[in-house]
Design a protein around this motif. Structure first.
Motif, PDB file in Angstrom:
ATOM      1  N   ALA A   1       0.828  -1.372  -0.139  1.00 51.50           N
ATOM      2  CA  ALA A   1      -0.148  -0.035  -0.024  1.00 51.50           C
ATOM      3  C   ALA A   1       0.765   1.288  -0.049  1.00 51.50           C
ATOM      4  CB  ALA A   1      -0.993  -0.127   1.176  1.00 51.50           C
ATOM      5  N   ALA A   2       1.957   1.210   0.644  1.00 50.53           N
ATOM      6  CA  ALA A   2       2.926   2.219   0.697  1.00 50.53           C
ATOM      7  C   ALA A   2       3.518   2.773  -0.435  1.00 50.53           C
ATOM      8  CB  ALA A   2       3.952   1.960   1.853  1.00 50.53           C
ATOM      9  N   ARG A   3       3.763   1.707  -1.333  1.00 49.68           N
ATOM     10  CA  ARG A   3       4.503   1.745  -2.612  1.00 49.68           C
ATOM     11  C   ARG A   3       3.603   1.920  -3.833  1.00 49.68           C
ATOM     12  NH1 ARG A   3       8.868  -2.461  -4.548  1.00 49.68           N
ATOM     13  NH2 ARG A   3       8.888  -0.367  -6.023  1.00 49.68           N
ATOM     14  N   ALA A   4       2.141   1.803  -3.489  1.00 48.15           N
ATOM     15  CA  ALA A   4       1.322   2.026  -4.462  1.00 48.15           C
ATOM     16  C   ALA A   4       1.378   3.336  -5.535  1.00 48.15           C
ATOM     17  CB  ALA A   4      -0.124   1.595  -4.174  1.00 48.15           C
ATOM     18  N   PRO A   5       1.393   4.306  -4.593  1.00 51.18           N
ATOM     19  CA  PRO A   5       1.464   5.700  -5.274  1.00 51.18           C
ATOM     20  C   PRO A   5       2.719   5.705  -6.154  1.00 51.18           C
ATOM     21  CG  PRO A   5       0.887   5.943  -2.886  1.00 51.18           C
ATOM     22  CD  PRO A   5       1.279   4.339  -3.114  1.00 51.18           C
ATOM     23  N   GLU A   6       3.788   5.125  -5.573  1.00 58.88           N
ATOM     24  CA  GLU A   6       5.132   5.389  -6.214  1.00 58.88           C
ATOM     25  C   GLU A   6       5.298   4.465  -7.518  1.00 58.88           C
ATOM     26  OE1 GLU A   6       9.820   3.942  -5.434  1.00 58.88           O
ATOM     27  OE2 GLU A   6       8.541   3.967  -3.807  1.00 58.88           O
ATOM     28  N   LEU A   7       4.561   3.469  -7.345  1.00 59.42           N
ATOM     29  CA  LEU A   7       4.549   2.597  -8.593  1.00 59.42           C
ATOM     30  C   LEU A   7       3.695   3.074  -9.659  1.00 59.42           C
ATOM     31  CD1 LEU A   7       4.367  -1.142  -6.855  1.00 59.42           C
ATOM     32  CD2 LEU A   7       6.434  -0.072  -7.932  1.00 59.42           C
ATOM     33  N   GLU A   8       2.501   3.664  -9.415  1.00 59.23           N
ATOM     34  CA  GLU A   8       1.589   4.413  -9.988  1.00 59.23           C
ATOM     35  C   GLU A   8       2.347   5.438 -10.873  1.00 59.23           C
ATOM     36  OE1 GLU A   8      -1.390   5.371 -12.387  1.00 59.23           O
ATOM     37  OE2 GLU A   8      -1.150   3.368 -11.538  1.00 59.23           O
ATOM     38  N   ALA A   9       3.186   6.223 -10.120  1.00 56.56           N
ATOM     39  CA  ALA A   9       3.775   7.475 -10.580  1.00 56.56           C
ATOM     40  C   ALA A   9       4.894   6.955 -11.692  1.00 56.56           C
ATOM     41  CB  ALA A   9       4.334   8.226  -9.518  1.00 56.56           C
ATOM     42  N   GLN A  10       5.504   6.034 -11.328  1.00 54.62           N
ATOM     43  CA  GLN A  10       6.589   5.280 -12.400  1.00 54.62           C
ATOM     44  C   GLN A  10       5.933   4.929 -13.504  1.00 54.62           C
ATOM     45  OE1 GLN A  10       8.456   2.256 -10.286  1.00 54.62           O
ATOM     46  NE2 GLN A  10       9.509   3.636  -8.854  1.00 54.62           N
ATOM     47  N   ALA A  11       4.642   4.215 -13.543  1.00 55.25           N
ATOM     48  CA  ALA A  11       3.985   3.769 -14.640  1.00 55.25           C
ATOM     49  C   ALA A  11       3.455   4.745 -15.606  1.00 55.25           C
ATOM     50  CB  ALA A  11       2.836   2.754 -14.332  1.00 55.25           C
ATOM     51  N   ARG A  12       2.982   5.562 -14.782  1.00 53.25           N
ATOM     52  CA  ARG A  12       2.405   7.009 -15.457  1.00 53.25           C
ATOM     53  C   ARG A  12       3.732   7.824 -16.482  1.00 53.25           C
ATOM     54  NH1 ARG A  12      -0.277   8.895 -11.818  1.00 53.25           N
ATOM     55  NH2 ARG A  12       1.161   9.989 -10.960  1.00 53.25           N
ATOM     56  N   LYS A  13       4.660   7.689 -15.600  1.00 49.50           N
ATOM     57  CA  LYS A  13       6.030   8.505 -16.197  1.00 49.50           C
ATOM     58  C   LYS A  13       6.459   7.641 -17.556  1.00 49.50           C
ATOM     59  CE  LYS A  13      10.197   7.740 -14.884  1.00 49.50           C
ATOM     60  NZ  LYS A  13      11.319   7.610 -13.990  1.00 49.50           N
ATOM     61  N   MET A  14       6.633   6.261 -17.578  1.00 47.87           N
ATOM     62  CA  MET A  14       7.001   5.426 -18.455  1.00 47.87           C
ATOM     63  C   MET A  14       5.938   5.570 -19.631  1.00 47.87           C
ATOM     64  SD  MET A  14       9.788   4.276 -17.706  1.00 47.87           S
ATOM     65  CE  MET A  14      10.000   2.862 -18.990  1.00 47.87           C
ATOM     66  N   ARG A  15       4.433   5.682 -19.312  1.00 49.58           N
ATOM     67  CA  ARG A  15       3.422   5.586 -20.557  1.00 49.58           C
ATOM     68  C   ARG A  15       3.706   6.968 -21.233  1.00 49.58           C
ATOM     69  NH1 ARG A  15      -0.047   3.339 -16.467  1.00 49.58           N
ATOM     70  NH2 ARG A  15      -0.535   5.357 -15.939  1.00 49.58           N
ATOM     71  N   GLY A  16       3.945   8.207 -20.363  1.00 50.31           N
ATOM     72  CA  GLY A  16       4.134   9.577 -21.203  1.00 50.31           C
ATOM     73  C   GLY A  16       5.458   9.474 -21.925  1.00 50.31           C
ATOM     74  N   MET A  17       6.410   8.755 -21.426  1.00 54.36           N
ATOM     75  CA  MET A  17       7.754   8.865 -22.083  1.00 54.36           C
ATOM     76  C   MET A  17       7.355   8.059 -23.484  1.00 54.36           C
ATOM     77  SD  MET A  17      11.531   7.535 -21.213  1.00 54.36           S
ATOM     78  CE  MET A  17      11.253   7.917 -19.281  1.00 54.36           C
ATOM     79  N   ALA A  18       6.811   6.986 -23.416  1.00 51.52           N
ATOM     80  CA  ALA A  18       6.568   6.085 -24.769  1.00 51.52           C
ATOM     81  C   ALA A  18       5.440   6.980 -25.394  1.00 51.52           C
ATOM     82  CB  ALA A  18       5.925   4.795 -24.294  1.00 51.52           C
TER      83      ALA A  18
END
Length: 264
Positions: free
Chosen positions: A86-103
């Motif tokens: 639960a603590a890492r969920a926001p961090e993982l979501e931010a990473q996934a959002r960053k990778m989608r934006g870069m792609a």
């Protein structure tokens, strides 16, 4: 007087039950002992290990002298895992959002080449893969970047420069042999092509520590080499922009069935 006839004792056929019962009892005791030996308290073992090490080194034990019962550890483990997730969920979501934006940015920048089928951009949990046909980057049997490809790669470098993702550049060839003085085999050619892209990225501000150049030669084909189109598809350079979970990805896949590639 008449002698009393001696009566023969009746032979018991159930004496085996005594031996069988003893055997079962011993077997039960053996399994109880084995179970007791295998049930090691991890907390006690750690405290004992640290105490022995500190005694020989004349140091204070680093372990906390609190022994937790195994059922207490097991009872608390799911809650700790859930809390960590639960603590890492926001961090993982931010990473996934960053990778989608870069792609998305890379697809927009390379749109004309993607429409021509010379560039493919895919996004997965491992990261972003930008597959570029060698005809866009190099002349036949050469590893020097064409002037037109420099501008395209410079644009890609500008999109990934601001991030700290690791970048793995792979060089691939077809199965046609090459025996020039500069490139005795496809190993040297594929590695040199990957190194040319890495060098251009470094010149455009990407930290060299983030990058690795790998030559796979003809041993990672994506199409059969029997046709002209298949060989053209296999001659490529792939930019792998790895996801932020660097501990979960490797430079080379562990289940790769191919020989170890030459890396620079």
């Amino acid at each position: 007087m008449a002698r009393r006839k001696h009566e023969e004792e009746h032979e018991s056929h159930e004496r085996w039950l005594v031996s069988y019962a003893d055997f079962i009892t011993l077997l039960f005791a053996f399994f109880v002992v084995m179970y007791a030996i295998s049930s090691v308290n991890e907390g006690k073992y750690r405290v004992l290990s640290d105490s022995l090490v500190s005694a020989f080194r004349n140091q204070t034990p680093s372990s906390v002298s609190v022994i937790q019962l195994p059922n207490q550890v097991q009872a608390g483990t799911p809650q700790r895992i859930a809390a960590s997730s639960a603590a890492r969920a926001p961090e993982l979501e931010a990473q996934a959002r960053k990778m989608r934006g870069m792609a998305g940015d890379i697809r927009t920048a390379l749109g004309p080449l993607i429409e021509q089928g010379k560039v493919r951009v895919t996004h997965s949990k491992r990261g972003i893969a930008v597959e570029i046909s060698d005809s866009v980057l190099f002349d036949l049997a050469r590893a020097e970047l064409q002037p037109a490809s420099v501008a395209m790669l410079t644009t890609v470098a500008g999109l990934v420069k601001a991030n700290d993702n690791l970048i793995q550049v792979e060089g691939h060839t077809d199965n046609q042999p090459i025996r020039s003085t500069q490139y005795p085999s496809n190993w040297e050619l594929s590695a040199a092509r990957a190194a040319s892209v890495v060098r251009l990225f470094a010149e455009n501000g990407i930290a060299p520590q983030r990058m690795v150049a790998i030559g796979y030669a003809e041993f990672r084909p994506v199409e059969p080499n029997e046709s002209v189109d298949g060989r053209a598809r296999n001659r490529r350079v792939t930019l792998n922009i790895l996801a932020d979970n660097k501990d979960e990805v490797a430079v080379l896949p562990t289940d790769a069935p191919h020989p170890t590639p030459a890396a620079q």
